[in-house]
Design a protein around this motif. Structure first.
Motif, PDB file in Angstrom:
ATOM      1  N   GLY A 110      -2.456   2.461  -4.254  1.00  0.00           N
ATOM      2  CA  GLY A 110      -2.128   3.763  -3.681  1.00  0.00           C
ATOM      3  C   GLY A 110      -3.303   4.281  -2.872  1.00  0.00           C
ATOM      4  O   GLY A 110      -4.391   4.480  -3.417  1.00  0.00           O
ATOM      5  N   ILE A 111      -3.076   4.435  -1.574  1.00  0.00           N
ATOM      6  CA  ILE A 111      -4.119   4.988  -0.695  1.00  0.00           C
ATOM      7  C   ILE A 111      -3.421   5.885   0.316  1.00  0.00           C
ATOM      8  O   ILE A 111      -2.395   5.489   0.881  1.00  0.00           O
ATOM      9  CB  ILE A 111      -4.863   3.865   0.074  1.00  0.00           C
ATOM     10  N   TYR A 112      -3.944   7.086   0.515  1.00  0.00           N
ATOM     11  CA  TYR A 112      -3.437   7.854   1.661  1.00  0.00           C
ATOM     12  C   TYR A 112      -4.585   8.132   2.607  1.00  0.00           C
ATOM     13  O   TYR A 112      -5.761   8.043   2.223  1.00  0.00           O
ATOM     14  CB  TYR A 112      -2.744   9.153   1.216  1.00  0.00           C
ATOM     15  N   ARG A 113      -4.231   8.448   3.828  1.00  0.00           N
ATOM     16  CA  ARG A 113      -5.242   8.693   4.845  1.00  0.00           C
ATOM     17  C   ARG A 113      -5.430  10.192   4.987  1.00  0.00           C
ATOM     18  O   ARG A 113      -4.470  10.918   5.241  1.00  0.00           O
ATOM     19  CB  ARG A 113      -4.736   8.084   6.155  1.00  0.00           C
ATOM     20  N   ASP A 114      -6.670  10.653   4.790  1.00  0.00           N
ATOM     21  CA  ASP A 114      -6.961  12.082   4.968  1.00  0.00           C
ATOM     22  C   ASP A 114      -6.663  12.461   6.421  1.00  0.00           C
ATOM     23  O   ASP A 114      -7.196  11.833   7.342  1.00  0.00           O
ATOM     24  CB  ASP A 114      -8.430  12.340   4.622  1.00  0.00           C
ATOM     25  N   ILE A 169       0.880  -1.178   0.000  1.00  0.00           N
ATOM     26  CA  ILE A 169       0.000   0.000   0.000  1.00  0.00           C
ATOM     27  C   ILE A 169       0.917   1.228   0.000  1.00  0.00           C
ATOM     28  O   ILE A 169       1.706   1.432   0.933  1.00  0.00           O
ATOM     29  CB  ILE A 169      -0.931   0.023   1.231  1.00  0.00           C
ATOM     30  N   LEU A 170       0.842   2.009  -1.084  1.00  0.00           N
ATOM     31  CA  LEU A 170       1.691   3.206  -1.204  1.00  0.00           C
ATOM     32  C   LEU A 170       1.318   4.217  -0.125  1.00  0.00           C
ATOM     33  O   LEU A 170       0.125   4.332   0.203  1.00  0.00           O
ATOM     34  CB  LEU A 170       1.503   3.849  -2.578  1.00  0.00           C
ATOM     35  N   ARG A 171       2.349   4.963   0.320  1.00  0.00           N
ATOM     36  CA  ARG A 171       3.726   4.746   0.005  1.00  0.00           C
ATOM     37  C   ARG A 171       4.417   3.733   0.917  1.00  0.00           C
ATOM     38  O   ARG A 171       5.287   2.975   0.499  1.00  0.00           O
ATOM     39  CB  ARG A 171       4.514   6.067   0.239  1.00  0.00           C
TER      40      ARG A 171
HETATM   41  O1  LIG Z   1      -5.124   2.375   9.411  1.00  0.00           O
HETATM   42  P1  LIG Z   1      -5.221   3.774   8.885  1.00  0.00           P
HETATM   43  O2  LIG Z   1      -5.885   4.701   9.874  1.00  0.00           O
HETATM   44  O3  LIG Z   1      -5.815   3.846   7.527  1.00  0.00           O
HETATM   45  O4  LIG Z   1      -3.734   4.345   8.817  1.00  0.00           O
HETATM   46  C1  LIG Z   1      -2.683   3.632   8.300  1.00  0.00           C
HETATM   47  C2  LIG Z   1      -2.229   4.196   6.999  1.00  0.00           C
HETATM   48  O5  LIG Z   1      -1.608   5.468   7.200  1.00  0.00           O
HETATM   49  C3  LIG Z   1      -0.286   5.436   6.665  1.00  0.00           C
HETATM   50  O6  LIG Z   1      -0.258   5.865   5.347  1.00  0.00           O
HETATM   51  P2  LIG Z   1      -0.343   7.420   4.933  1.00  0.00           P
HETATM   52  O7  LIG Z   1      -1.754   7.833   4.718  1.00  0.00           O
HETATM   53  O8  LIG Z   1       0.435   8.241   5.901  1.00  0.00           O
HETATM   54  O9  LIG Z   1       0.337   7.422   3.508  1.00  0.00           O
HETATM   55  P3  LIG Z   1       1.885   7.281   3.130  1.00  0.00           P
HETATM   56  O10 LIG Z   1       2.201   5.811   3.202  1.00  0.00           O
HETATM   57  O11 LIG Z   1       1.944   7.819   1.752  1.00  0.00           O
HETATM   58  O12 LIG Z   1       2.687   8.084   4.109  1.00  0.00           O
HETATM   59  C4  LIG Z   1       0.087   3.986   6.774  1.00  0.00           C
HETATM   60  O13 LIG Z   1       1.178   3.626   5.971  1.00  0.00           O
HETATM   61  C5  LIG Z   1      -1.185   3.274   6.400  1.00  0.00           C
HETATM   62  O14 LIG Z   1      -1.372   3.151   5.009  1.00  0.00           O
END
Ligand SMILES: O=P(O)(O)OC[C@H]1O[C@H](OP(=O)(O)OP(=O)(O)O)[C@H](O)[C@@H]1O
Ligand SMILES: O=c1cc[nH]c(=O)[nH]1
Ligand SMILES: [Mg+2]
Length: 208
Positions: free
Chosen positions: A100-104, A76-78
């Motif tokens: 690719g998923i980021y967390r808001d 799961i990026l990054r």
């Molecule tokens: O369980 P959650 O509450 O969804 O949080 C976890 C997610 O947050 C981080 O990614 P981030 O959104 O920071 O993206 P990045 O890997 O690009 O830094 C981490 O690598 C997970 O993917």
């Protein structure tokens, strides 16, 4: 949901080192790979083998070889990229499916922005890698996506999991397996895991 907190001394030691506030990007990356490798060793312990006969130095010899479903690694990026080499160390021919998923940062909701899944994912075991399982939203969204593509055999490998994330993942996907190097205490108000590792993506990519 099968949850395995890997208690091997090497894993505990290495995750402990990752918690150091002043850790360098280089060291954090190395350790993410090493723990990713050790989690892979545990997560593949139930892979099937078959006995075949080959020509050995002293004539025919029975050996065991892996059989059954092949693997796709799903970073799961990054931050998941930081564990990928550890998986590939053991399964070098695995195909890679990138999500690719980021967390808001405000809502803590997962925001998908990229996907490239291997074409025959329904025939493969997916090893999804991401260092952090916090609220669980990013992992749940990734597994939703894999299941929509027909994947039925899914194992999630994370360095650190929060109890809140494990509960949410169990409710959404009770049929998957979770392997983690540590189950930590809780989330803080910003959704970060305590004691946790901080922002794993920033530490792996050196962006803060
Ligand atoms: O369980 P959650 O509450 O969804 O949080 C976890 C997610 O947050 C981080 O990614 P981030 O959104 O920071 O993206 P990045 O890997 O690009 O830094 C981490 O690598 C997970 O993917
Ligand atoms: O603690 C956390 C939670 C989400 N993402 C991270 O990188 N760290
Ligand atoms: Mg991040």
């Amino acid at each position: 949901m099968k949850v395995v907190e890997v208690k091997h001394p090497l894993v505990r030691h290495k995750v402990g080192l990752m918690r150091e506030a002043d850790i360098s990007t280089k060291r954090f990356r190395e350790l993410a790979t090493e723990v990713g490798s050790l989690l892979t060793y545990e997560a593949t312990a139930d892979f099937e083998t078959e006995t075949v006969t080959i020509d050995g130095w002293n004539g025919p010899v029975s050996i065991e070889q892996l059989k059954g479903k092949k693997v796709t690694v799903v970073p799961i990026l990054r931050a998941g990229l930081g564990m990928m080499d550890g998986v590939l160390e053991h399964i070098p021919s695995a195909r890679i499916s990138v999500v690719g998923i980021y967390r808001d940062e405000e809502t803590l909701q997962p925001v998908p922005y990229f996907e490239k899944i291997v074409s025959n994912v329904e025939e493969r075991i997916a090893l999804v890698v991401d260092p952090m399982l916090a609220t669980g939203g990013s992992m749940i969204a990734t597994i939703d996506l894999l299941k929509k593509r027909g994947c039925t055999s899914i194992k999630a490998l994370v360095l650190v999991a929060a109890p809140e994330g494990i509960k949410a993942l169990e409710e959404a996907h009770p049929d998957i397996e979770l392997y983690t190097a540590a189950i930590d205490q809780c989330l803080n108000e910003q959704g970060y895991i305590l004691p946790g590792l901080g922002d794993a993506g920033d530490k792996i990519f050196g962006t803060k």
